[in-house]
Design an enzyme around this catalytic site. Structure first.
Site: not given
Ligand code: KIV
Length: 280
Positions: A44-45, A83, A112, A114, A182
């Protein structure tokens, strides 16, 4: 052959370091895949580096899905992980399953999430029991930035490291196949990695993690609004992009582009006819 979540766990057992990078478009994914990157994450970056938003919390599921589809089309061997963006899994288990399913239907092989509070653990259990592999994410968790109040290192003492390990073990029990760490001190990551069966993937987590992940725009040197301490820049793509655009503008402005070989041409007889004809 396509790598699977199970294969990523096997890599840890074999002592093979796991390589992971983010990618957001077809061509980048294709060359990362060719280079042998094990995991490609549609992070999500992309909110910041591909869309220019202020934080990851601004990106929507529909936006993430477009990038997921593009990356999956460019990937033939790497495991594709998407993500799940902010609030796409926090509202209810039912919504989390439906949203995770959208990523799988758009080409991701895993998602993924969090955090590791009891609700998140429950979501992960439901996803994995329904055949959706999950990568966890602990330490600094950008989606909670407004609550955390800044970019802080996690697991900064023995007690906090043990708490992080407990969370990672909860993720493992819930069925996660790996966990991103992280901004965690390297000694803490080592302790956590040695006490988990699933691999740890570090980003600012030091060299003892079972694998490493970085944001592609950071290693390529394409995004310069902010460059974290833990990112290594292997290229300065932003300078290449700038120089290429300048050279192109110069060529167009001076009449040096396009050349004859870059143009389509009429046969000489047709040119003659055109030259001898009057309009209308
Ligand atoms: O959003 C992202 O790029 C991430 C990192 C772990 C690379 O979650």
């Amino acid at each position: 052959m396509k790598k699977t979540a199970k294969k990523i766990i096997d890599f840890k057992k074999q002592g093979k370091k796991i390589t992971a990078l983010t990618a957001y478009d077809y061509s980048t994914a294709k060359y990362f895949d060719k280079a042998g990157v094990d995991i490609i994450l549609i992070g999500d970056s992309l909110a910041q580096v591909a869309l220019g938003y202020g934080s990851t919390n601004e990106v929507s599921i529909d936006e993430m899905l477009v990038f997921t589809k593009a990356v999956s089309k460019g990937t033939s061997e790497a495991l594709v992980v998407a993500d799940m963006p902010f609030m796409s899994y926090q509202v209810s288990i039912e919504e989390a399953i439906k949203n995770a399913c959208k990523f799988i239907q758009n080409g991701a092989q895993a998602v993924k999430l969090e955090g590791a509070n009891p609700y998140i653990i429950n979501v992960i259990k439901h996803l994995t029991q329904n055949g959706i592999p999950v990568m966890g994410h602990l330490g600094f968790t950008p989606q909670y930035i407004n609550a955390i109040g800044g970019h802080f290192v996690s697991g900064k003492d023995a007690q906090k490291t043990k708490e992080l390990l407990k969370m990672a073990q909860e993720l493992e029990k819930a069925g996660a196949f790996s966990v991103v760490l992280e901004m965690v001190p390297q000694e803490s990551s080592k302790y956590i990695s040695e006490n988990l069966n699933i691999p740890t993937i570090g980003i600012g987590g030091g060299k003892f993690c079972d694998g490493q992940i970085l944001v592609s725009d950071d290693i390529l040197g394409k995004y310069d609004n902010f460059c974290p301490k833990f990112a290594r820049q292997y290229s300065s793509l932003k300078d290449i992009i700038f120089n290429v655009a300048r050279a192109y503008c110069n060529d167009v402005e001076r009449g040096n582009f396009p050349s004859i070989s870059e143009s389509f041409t009429l046969d000489s007889k047709e040119v003659e006819k055109l030259e001898n004809s009057t309009q209308n």
